[in-house]
Design a protein around this motif. Structure first.
Motif, PDB file in Angstrom:
ATOM      1  N   GLY A   1       0.792  -1.227   0.000  1.00  9.76           N
ATOM      2  CA  GLY A   1       0.000   0.000   0.000  1.00  9.76           C
ATOM      3  C   GLY A   1       0.820   1.271   0.000  1.00  9.76           C
ATOM      4  O   GLY A   1       0.376   2.302   0.460  1.00  9.76           O
TER       5      GLY A   1
ATOM      6  N   PRO B   1       1.902   4.029  -2.305  1.00  2.00           N
ATOM      7  CA  PRO B   1       1.567   4.464  -3.660  1.00  2.00           C
ATOM      8  C   PRO B   1       2.777   5.082  -4.351  1.00  2.00           C
ATOM      9  O   PRO B   1       2.967   6.288  -4.338  1.00  2.00           O
ATOM     10  CB  PRO B   1       0.467   5.497  -3.437  1.00  2.00           C
ATOM     11  CG  PRO B   1       0.722   6.023  -2.081  1.00  2.00           C
ATOM     12  CD  PRO B   1       1.396   4.960  -1.285  1.00  2.00           C
TER      13      PRO B   1
ATOM     14  N   TRP C   1       1.567   1.139 -13.466  1.00  2.00           N
ATOM     15  CA  TRP C   1       0.373   1.340 -12.649  1.00  2.00           C
ATOM     16  C   TRP C   1      -0.859   0.825 -13.371  1.00  2.00           C
ATOM     17  O   TRP C   1      -1.688   0.131 -12.797  1.00  2.00           O
ATOM     18  CB  TRP C   1       0.188   2.826 -12.309  1.00  2.00           C
ATOM     19  CG  TRP C   1       0.804   3.199 -11.013  1.00  2.00           C
ATOM     20  CD1 TRP C   1       2.026   3.787 -10.825  1.00  2.00           C
ATOM     21  CD2 TRP C   1       0.260   3.008  -9.705  1.00  2.00           C
ATOM     22  NE1 TRP C   1       2.264   3.960  -9.485  1.00  2.00           N
ATOM     23  CE2 TRP C   1       1.197   3.503  -8.777  1.00  2.00           C
ATOM     24  CE3 TRP C   1      -0.934   2.464  -9.223  1.00  2.00           C
ATOM     25  CZ2 TRP C   1       0.980   3.469  -7.403  1.00  2.00           C
ATOM     26  CZ3 TRP C   1      -1.139   2.441  -7.859  1.00  2.00           C
ATOM     27  CH2 TRP C   1      -0.192   2.934  -6.964  1.00  2.00           C
TER      28      TRP C   1
ATOM     29  N   ILE D   1      -3.272  -2.183 -12.100  1.00  2.00           N
ATOM     30  CA  ILE D   1      -4.713  -2.016 -11.892  1.00  2.00           C
ATOM     31  C   ILE D   1      -5.470  -3.006 -12.780  1.00  2.00           C
ATOM     32  O   ILE D   1      -6.432  -3.647 -12.359  1.00  2.00           O
ATOM     33  CB  ILE D   1      -5.138  -0.574 -12.236  1.00  2.00           C
ATOM     34  CG1 ILE D   1      -4.438   0.414 -11.315  1.00  2.00           C
ATOM     35  CG2 ILE D   1      -6.652  -0.434 -12.191  1.00  2.00           C
ATOM     36  CD1 ILE D   1      -5.135   0.743 -10.048  1.00  2.00           C
TER      37      ILE D   1
ATOM     38  N   ALA E   1      -8.606   3.907 -22.508  1.00  2.00           N
ATOM     39  CA  ALA E   1      -9.897   3.230 -22.539  1.00  2.00           C
ATOM     40  C   ALA E   1      -9.835   1.965 -21.686  1.00  2.00           C
ATOM     41  O   ALA E   1     -10.746   1.671 -20.913  1.00  2.00           O
ATOM     42  CB  ALA E   1     -10.276   2.884 -23.975  1.00  2.00           C
TER      43      ALA E   1
ATOM     44  N   ILE F   1      -7.896   1.327 -19.106  1.00  2.00           N
ATOM     45  CA  ILE F   1      -7.882   1.662 -17.675  1.00  2.00           C
ATOM     46  C   ILE F   1      -9.287   2.024 -17.212  1.00  2.00           C
ATOM     47  O   ILE F   1      -9.776   1.524 -16.203  1.00  2.00           O
ATOM     48  CB  ILE F   1      -6.922   2.836 -17.393  1.00  2.00           C
ATOM     49  CG1 ILE F   1      -5.485   2.443 -17.693  1.00  2.00           C
ATOM     50  CG2 ILE F   1      -7.042   3.265 -15.932  1.00  2.00           C
ATOM     51  CD1 ILE F   1      -4.518   3.595 -17.601  1.00  2.00           C
ATOM     52  N   ILE F   2      -9.951   2.897 -17.987  1.00  2.00           N
ATOM     53  CA  ILE F   2     -11.266   3.373 -17.551  1.00  2.00           C
ATOM     54  C   ILE F   2     -12.266   2.220 -17.515  1.00  2.00           C
ATOM     55  O   ILE F   2     -13.023   2.067 -16.552  1.00  2.00           O
ATOM     56  CB  ILE F   2     -11.744   4.522 -18.466  1.00  2.00           C
ATOM     57  CG1 ILE F   2     -10.872   5.755 -18.215  1.00  2.00           C
ATOM     58  CG2 ILE F   2     -13.203   4.861 -18.188  1.00  2.00           C
ATOM     59  CD1 ILE F   2     -11.121   6.898 -19.128  1.00  2.00           C
TER      60      ILE F   2
ATOM     61  N   LEU G   1     -11.553   0.100 -14.492  1.00  2.00           N
ATOM     62  CA  LEU G   1     -11.964   0.767 -13.255  1.00  2.00           C
ATOM     63  C   LEU G   1     -13.477   0.707 -13.068  1.00  2.00           C
ATOM     64  O   LEU G   1     -13.978   0.591 -11.962  1.00  2.00           O
ATOM     65  CB  LEU G   1     -11.500   2.222 -13.247  1.00  2.00           C
ATOM     66  CG  LEU G   1     -10.017   2.457 -12.982  1.00  2.00           C
ATOM     67  CD1 LEU G   1      -9.693   3.931 -13.051  1.00  2.00           C
ATOM     68  CD2 LEU G   1      -9.606   1.911 -11.635  1.00  2.00           C
ATOM     69  N   PHE G   2     -14.212   0.792 -14.195  1.00  2.00           N
ATOM     70  CA  PHE G   2     -15.668   0.778 -14.078  1.00  2.00           C
ATOM     71  C   PHE G   2     -16.227  -0.631 -13.945  1.00  2.00           C
ATOM     72  O   PHE G   2     -17.100  -0.891 -13.133  1.00  2.00           O
ATOM     73  CB  PHE G   2     -16.305   1.467 -15.297  1.00  2.00           C
ATOM     74  CG  PHE G   2     -16.442   2.937 -15.122  1.00  2.00           C
ATOM     75  CD1 PHE G   2     -17.508   3.473 -14.419  1.00  2.00           C
ATOM     76  CD2 PHE G   2     -15.496   3.799 -15.638  1.00  2.00           C
ATOM     77  CE1 PHE G   2     -17.630   4.835 -14.239  1.00  2.00           C
ATOM     78  CE2 PHE G   2     -15.611   5.164 -15.463  1.00  2.00           C
ATOM     79  CZ  PHE G   2     -16.678   5.677 -14.759  1.00  2.00           C
TER      80      PHE G   2
ATOM     81  N   PRO H   1     -13.174  -3.322 -11.067  1.00  2.00           N
ATOM     82  CA  PRO H   1     -12.211  -2.518 -10.303  1.00  2.00           C
ATOM     83  C   PRO H   1     -11.188  -3.345  -9.534  1.00  2.00           C
ATOM     84  O   PRO H   1     -10.143  -2.848  -9.148  1.00  2.00           O
ATOM     85  CB  PRO H   1     -13.094  -1.709  -9.353  1.00  2.00           C
ATOM     86  CG  PRO H   1     -14.417  -2.376  -9.351  1.00  2.00           C
ATOM     87  CD  PRO H   1     -14.551  -3.073 -10.654  1.00  2.00           C
ATOM     88  N   LYS H   2     -11.463  -4.617  -9.331  1.00  2.00           N
ATOM     89  CA  LYS H   2     -10.486  -5.454  -8.634  1.00  2.00           C
ATOM     90  C   LYS H   2      -9.488  -6.101  -9.589  1.00  2.00           C
ATOM     91  O   LYS H   2      -8.622  -6.849  -9.156  1.00  2.00           O
ATOM     92  CB  LYS H   2     -11.210  -6.531  -7.829  1.00  2.00           C
ATOM     93  CG  LYS H   2     -11.831  -5.988  -6.554  1.00  2.00           C
ATOM     94  CD  LYS H   2     -12.137  -7.133  -5.631  1.00  2.00           C
ATOM     95  CE  LYS H   2     -12.718  -6.755  -4.342  1.00  2.00           C
ATOM     96  NZ  LYS H   2     -12.305  -5.930  -3.429  1.00  2.00           N
TER      97      LYS H   2
END
Lengths: 359, 374
Positions: free
Chosen positions: B32, B34, B271, B275, B334, B336-337, B340-341, B344-345
């Motif tokens: 954790g 960042p 990153w 993600i 695109a 990443i977004i 995330l939507f 998200p995990k």
């Protein structure tokens, strides 16, 4: 005292102050460091430049670079005043649009899904990438290139410094329009933000929503609208920063505008301004941005003169990084935390709000 | 387009990005922290290869260049391009020296990366959350600017940088063997990261991330965990830097401060990969590296101009070359977004540690039961 260094540094410092203010406002309301913020300025700058050029094209105006004599000295006004007004308004409008798209399109829906600060930060990066891609496509579009080329502006290395209003005083001092504009802008911004935050009901609502959103909501304040207003203000300031970047490319550490520049170089300095100001203080961020702008250019300049080594000037950005490190490690509340006097409390955020709640 | 080269390029790309993301995963995913200054640790690898291994190569080749070893070492910075061009002609005939150079680079990068991580853990112990992210970003940017203009470190021209010694020249096929080298490193890192994930220290790291107070309450040293995470993650990132610098496909023939410190490529990309794969998920990091490696190097980087041509963007007045460059950004953003939507995990969310196998547990229970009976 080097006058040209002073004017160009002032413009650069104002740009940083505007961006730091926007970053701080967004951090206070949305709790995210917006990595896309300086890119909003580039979007605004491109929109402004295109429409300014389009205006010049449609009215058939030619840049008039012959100086006139006025009471101040010899004055050069290349275009009519509408040209500049269009630039400022379009820049502000597109700054706001780009900011609101980011907030309502990406960040707010993500927040509703319970995204943590890391995901929001990554999302602002993704939005930044999207804007870069858009600008990559936009700034080499045939029509855009043609319109800009008509007034002699290169679309991938954009600068309108030659169309800035300039005054050469009888003493030989050179004053650019963007210098005057940036000084007036910062003063006006400071005063109007003070009036907004401390003299209007909306200001009270804004401060309350930042301090304690659930409580503010219970008291009937529309927190959502307050957040939207702060995004609009940060979009406006980003747009104004974009206009300054366009008119004063080359001032301080600003480079001519392309899809990546100067946002990529300036982003960390803008964050530095926001952090030095104390992250949670609106006036602190303006002061922090200005401070970073001045020290970033003046300290290397003095060092270069003192040691006689002009190479040192290249390291100017290291100073703002050091400033961030020192602030975060030793004075995490920044300028706002350092200035704790009674009078300062009124101006510099955080501490003051605690005072109000005690009364 | 040569299929063999394309394949080597894809594998190198996947390997380098996997190693880099695995390093970030230890710091950001498991502990954790960042780290938005990951590029700084990656750059250590490039600096080691550009400076240390180039000096070893120059010293070894000095006798054939008719200069003393000391002079050759000094020329690495003062006369980089010329000297290294000649060294790279000689080096392929010295397999022993080449292998030493590779080994020394790997070890030096691990040590220096760990050391820099240890230094960077100073703020990591004092700051939390987004403040720490900005702090590390500022540190990385500061070092980048310093390295860019400090001639003894990265050469005279920031955009050209230092020529890399041709350490894989002795194999006859530098492209293939550097790819194998990267692949071996990536597999080793994968095995290490997988073992680390299941190990007691891996579980401790995640415990500290999830709840510092309770980890501290049961007597765990939080400061040590955060420091260790910075050291391990940064050392792995430096390893990725070495892998990158030796790859003729990805780095080319030189390392420059401007490219090894690039925060978009070496901080934000890992990153995004982390993600995408899932925070603190080693398998996820590997999967997302493979997906993005195959997607980007393959169809986008190689065929982007063909895609732009096929879409006839020029009829809309759009410049095909720039459209092709923008495609890469659009794809990543695109991706990443959407992740995330929608997920998200990540693709493979953090999986529980495999501690003791079922049979072992059963055997122990049986043993206790037998002892109880006796």
């Amino acid at each position: 005292m080097d006058w040209n260094l002073f004017t160009s540094t002032t413009i650069y410092a104002s740009v940083l102050a505007l961006l730091s203010l926007g970053i701080t406002l967004i951090y206070m309301t949305t709790k995210v460091f917006n990595f896309a913020h300086p890119r909003l300025s580039l979007v605004a700058a491109y929109a402004a430049a295109t429409l300014m050029a389009y205006y010049a094209q449609s009215t058939g105006a030619q840049p008039n670079l012959t100086p006139k004599s006025s009471f101040l000295g010899s004055l050069t006004v290349p275009f009519s005043w509408e040209f500049y007004v269009i630039g400022v308004i379009v820049a502000m409008a597109f700054g706001v649009i780009a900011a609101l798209v980011e907030y309502y399109g990406i960040l707010k829906p993500l927040q509703r899904r319970g995204a943590d600060y890391l995901m929001l930060m990554i999302a602002t990066l993704a939005y930044d990438f999207l804007l870069v891609a858009t600008l990559f496509i936009y700034n080499t579009h045939v029509d855009v290139r043609k319109v800009l080329a008509r007034i002699g502006v290169l679309s991938t290395k954009m600068s309108m410094t030659s169309y800035d209003v300039t005054i050469v005083t009888s003493g030989g001092a050179f004053i650019s329009g963007s210098f005057i504009f940036s000084v007036i802008l910062i003063l006006l911004l400071g005063v109007s933000l003070y009036l907004l935050l401390f003299k209007t009901t909306l200001g009270v609502k804004m401060r309350a929503s930042v301090e304690n959103p659930p409580l503010a909501e219970v008291l009937g304040i529309n927190v959502e609208r307050v957040y939207a207003i702060s995004w609009i203000i940060s979009g406006l300031t980003a747009g104004l920063a974009g206009y300054l970047m366009l008119m004063a490319a080359g001032a301080g550490n600003l480079k001519p505008i392309s899809a990546t520049s100067p946002a990529d170089e300036i982003v960390v300095s803008a964050f530095a301004g926001s952090i030095i100001g104390g992250v949670n203080s609106i006036f602190g961020s303006i002061a922090g941005g200005l401070l970073i702008g001045y020290i970033e250019l003046y300290i290397p300049n003095w060092l270069a003169i003192w040691t006689g080594n002009a190479e040192l000037f290249k390291y100017s950005k290291v100073i703002s990084m050091l400033a961030v490190a020192i602030t975060l490690l030793f004075a995490p509340e920044g300028l706002a935390g350092l200035l704790k006097g009674e009078r300062w409390k009124k101006l510099f955020g955080r501490k003051e709000e605690e005072g109000v709640s005690e009364e | 387009m040569n299929v063999e080269v394309l394949l080597e390029e894809i594998i190198s790309f996947i390997g380098i990005y996997y190693i880099l993301t695995a390093g970030l995963n230890v710091k950001a995913g498991m502990t954790g922290i960042p780290d938005f200054g990951h590029a700084m640790f990656f750059a250590v690898g490039g600096i080691v290869v550009g400076n240390l291994s180039a000096r070893i190569a120059a010293a070894a080749a000095a006798s054939q260049l008719h200069v003393s070893s000391w002079q050759a070492v000094k020329m690495v910075i003062s006369n980089n391009t010329e000297l290294m061009a000649r060294v790279n002609e000689i080096l392929p005939h010295m397999p022993g020296v080449s292998i030493v150079i590779i080994l020394v680079s790997v070890i030096a990068a691990l040590v220096l990366g760990g050391l820099l991580g240890w230094l960077a853990s100073y703020p990591a112990l004092r700051l939390r959350g987004d403040y720490l992210a900005i702090m590390l970003l500022a540190a990385s940017e500061g070092t980048r600017i310093f390295a860019m203009y400090y001639k003894p470190l990265m050469g005279k021209t920031p955009t050209v940088g230092l020529t890399v010694p041709n350490a894989f020249g002795f194999t006859g096929n530098a492209g293939l063997w550097s790819t194998i080298f990267i692949l071996i490193l990536a597999i080793l890192v994968y095995i290490y990261a997988e073992r680390f994930h299941h190990s007691p220290s891996g579980r401790l790291f995640r415990a500290v991330r999830d709840d510092e107070a309770s980890a501290e309450a049961i007597g765990k040293d939080i400061a040590k965990v955060r420091r260790d995470a910075m050291i391990i993650g940064s050392a792995i990132a430096a390893l990725a830097g070495v892998a990158y610098s030796f790859s003729p496909w990805i780095a080319g023939s030189s390392v420059a401060a401007i490219s090894i410190f690039d925060r978009v490529l070496w901080t934000f990309w890992p990153w995004a990969l982390m993600i995408l794969g899932g925070m603190s998920s080693n398998k996820g990091a590997a999967l997302s590296s493979v997906i993005l490696g195959a997607l980007l190097i393959g169809p986008i980087r190689i065929y982007k101009n063909d895609i732009a041509a096929a879409l006839h963007v020029e009829s809309l007045g759009i410049d095909p070359g720039n459209f092709a460059n923008a495609l890469e950004y659009i794809l990543v953003a695109a991706l990443i977004i959407i992740v995330l939507f929608v997920k998200p995990k990540g693709l493979i969310p953090e999986y529980p540690s495999r501690t003791v196998s079922k049979d072992e547990v059963k055997a122990t229970i049986d043993k206790i039961a037998r002892e109880g009976a006796a």
